[in-house]
Scaffold this active site. Structure first.
Site, PDB file in Angstrom:
ATOM      1  N   SER A 126       0.793  -1.234   0.000  1.00 49.47           N
ATOM      2  CA  SER A 126       0.000   0.000   0.000  1.00 49.47           C
ATOM      3  C   SER A 126       0.821   1.279   0.000  1.00 49.47           C
ATOM      4  O   SER A 126       0.257   2.369  -0.092  1.00 49.47           O
ATOM      5  CB  SER A 126      -0.957   0.005   1.190  1.00 49.47           C
ATOM      6  OG  SER A 126      -2.067  -0.814   0.914  1.00 49.47           O
ATOM      7  N   TYR A 132     -10.792   2.082   5.944  1.00 50.32           N
ATOM      8  CA  TYR A 132      -9.753   1.815   4.944  1.00 50.32           C
ATOM      9  C   TYR A 132     -10.267   0.856   3.874  1.00 50.32           C
ATOM     10  O   TYR A 132     -10.833  -0.200   4.183  1.00 50.32           O
ATOM     11  CB  TYR A 132      -8.538   1.214   5.640  1.00 50.32           C
ATOM     12  CG  TYR A 132      -7.298   1.105   4.800  1.00 50.32           C
ATOM     13  CD1 TYR A 132      -6.414   2.173   4.701  1.00 50.32           C
ATOM     14  CD2 TYR A 132      -6.986  -0.070   4.133  1.00 50.32           C
ATOM     15  CE1 TYR A 132      -5.250   2.070   3.949  1.00 50.32           C
ATOM     16  CE2 TYR A 132      -5.832  -0.183   3.393  1.00 50.32           C
ATOM     17  CZ  TYR A 132      -4.968   0.885   3.295  1.00 50.32           C
ATOM     18  OH  TYR A 132      -3.824   0.763   2.546  1.00 50.32           O
TER      19      TYR A 132
END
Length: 421
Positions: free
Chosen positions: A98, A202
């Site tokens: 990420s 998220y």
């Protein structure tokens, strides 16, 4: 939240710690700090790295770089880069997970500066027709802040009932090639999760959508835009986006998963298409390139990536449910004892990285381990950040027998929510 299966501890001897500083001036700087920042507590960083290998990672490293009148690099490596016994090497390439979101966010901010996207208008207006339902009004800003109410499609790929990590990886991750719009469709079928802007959650799908916006607005494949706008201008020779190619070219660290059958060895997960996370997590890089990227980003207009105003927007982080952790536009902010740092974490099958820099970009820290799906490994890497940025803390005298240890009180940071990717 993803299931977390702990890697069994490996009987791997720790490799030594290497301190790199070129020239006498840099050797002095290593003691005094080159930027006015606290001198890193390398002993505590090493202890945190050792904790990651004790928890089951084959190896780990930390690279601390200071940019000032004299450049200083402190590189600490523990354990192995592969199960053949190769010592961990902090200059080798790896999957950054990420951390890819930071690159994606920079491209979006560049397009916003060009007037090609308004981050405060519905994102669906900047996507191929039909990508999002007409009734979905979340803005590009809300999507980049993970406050859009968009379901994370990776839950469908990794959370199937009755399947553990390695079986899911082999069945749906390693060799499968997904079209980005199909990933979004997996998410959309779950419906909008909450009113956009009302809370934080998220979602990897958020940055698949931003990657689709980059392609739609430029008319170019994402990998070409990334190369032309970030990789080539910064000279990031070890950074690439090669979806759906499975291999990592050049010298690289091997990534591992624990096998579902604990009697079997760790699973080499290095080769995978990366298409299941696409622009949310498929970049390949190394510690030096991540440092270069973060340093340029935190410099704002003078760094050549984004304007000062764009950087201000990216770093305007909002609180998350996790203590000390806030999130902006593709950037995470961690509040340490000596101040805030900005960057991102990344966990993709077999690899995990935390990459952060001070607001002035004068110190960057990249910590890495070649194992995933292990909360204790993640905690070890998080615990390396405080001593790397803030240096040695005075011992804390316990008030009673139940008081936390000085190390825990001084260094422990919460594990953030992208435990899976």
């Amino acid at each position: 939240m993803a299931k977390i299966s702990l890697l069994r501890p490996l009987a791997v001897a720790a490799a030594g710690v290497v301190l790199l500083a070129t020239g006498a001036a840099q050797a002095v700087a290593a003691d005094q700090g080159t930027t006015g920042a606290p001198t890193p507590d390398t002993a505590a960083v090493r202890a945190a790295l050792q904790a990651t290998t004790d928890a089951g990672a084959p190896g780990a490293f930390a690279v601390i770089r200071d940019h000032g009148d004299a450049e200083t690099t402190r590189s600490l490596a523990v354990g192995k880069a592969d199960l053949d016994g190769t010592p961990m090497n902090s200059s080798w390439r790896f999957r950054v997970g990420s951390n890819s979101k930071m690159f994606n966010a920079v491209l979006v901010m560049q397009l916003a500066e060009q007037g090609l996207i308004d981050l405060d208008k519905p994102l669906r207006d900047y996507l191929p027709a039909g990508t999002l339902p007409d009734t979905w009004t979340m803005t590009g800003r809300q999507v980049m802040e993970h406050r859009a109410g968009i379901y994370d499609h990776t839950n469908d790929l990794l959370e199937q009932a009755g399947e553990e990590t390695t079986s899911a990886f082999e069945a749906r991750i390693r060799t499968n090639v997904y079209a980005p719009r199909d990933l979004v469709a997996m998410s959309v079928k779950h419906g909008q999760q909450y009113t956009p802007g009302s809370r934080y959650s998220y979602s990897n799908t958020d940055f698949v959508l931003m990657g689709l916006a980059v392609e739609h607005l430029t008319g170019r494949p994402y990998e070409d835009v990334l190369r032309e706008r970030i990789i080539e201008p910064l000279g990031l020779s070890k950074t690439s986006f090669v979806v759906p190619d499975q291999t990592i070219q050049g010298a690289h660290v091997t990534g591992y998963l624990t096998n579902d059958d604990r009697t079997k060895p760790l699973l080499d997960s290095t080769e995978q298409t990366g298409s299941w996370v696409w622009t949310a997590g498929a970049v390949i890089s190394d510690a030096a390139d991540l440092d270069h990227f973060l340093t340029a980003l935190m410099a704002g207009s003078s760094g050549g990536l984004v304007s000062d105003d764009s950087l201000k927007q990216m770093t305007a982080a909002l609180a998350t449910p996790t203590a000390k952790i806030s999130y902006g536009l593709g950037l995470r902010r961690i509040s340490l004892s000596c101040g805030d740092v900005y960057g991102h974490g990344g966990i993709v099958q077999g690899f995990q990285t935390q990459s952060f820099a001070t607001p002035d970009g004068k110190r960057s820290v990249v910590v890495f381990a070649n194992a995933s799906n292990n909360g204790s490994v993640t905690q070890g890497l998080m615990n390396a950040l405080e001593p790397a940025f803030c240096g040695k803390k005075p011992a804390v005298a316990p008030r009673n027998s139940f008081a936390p240890s000085a190390f825990a009180e001084n260094h422990t940071l919460p594990v953030v929510e992208d435990t899976r990717i």
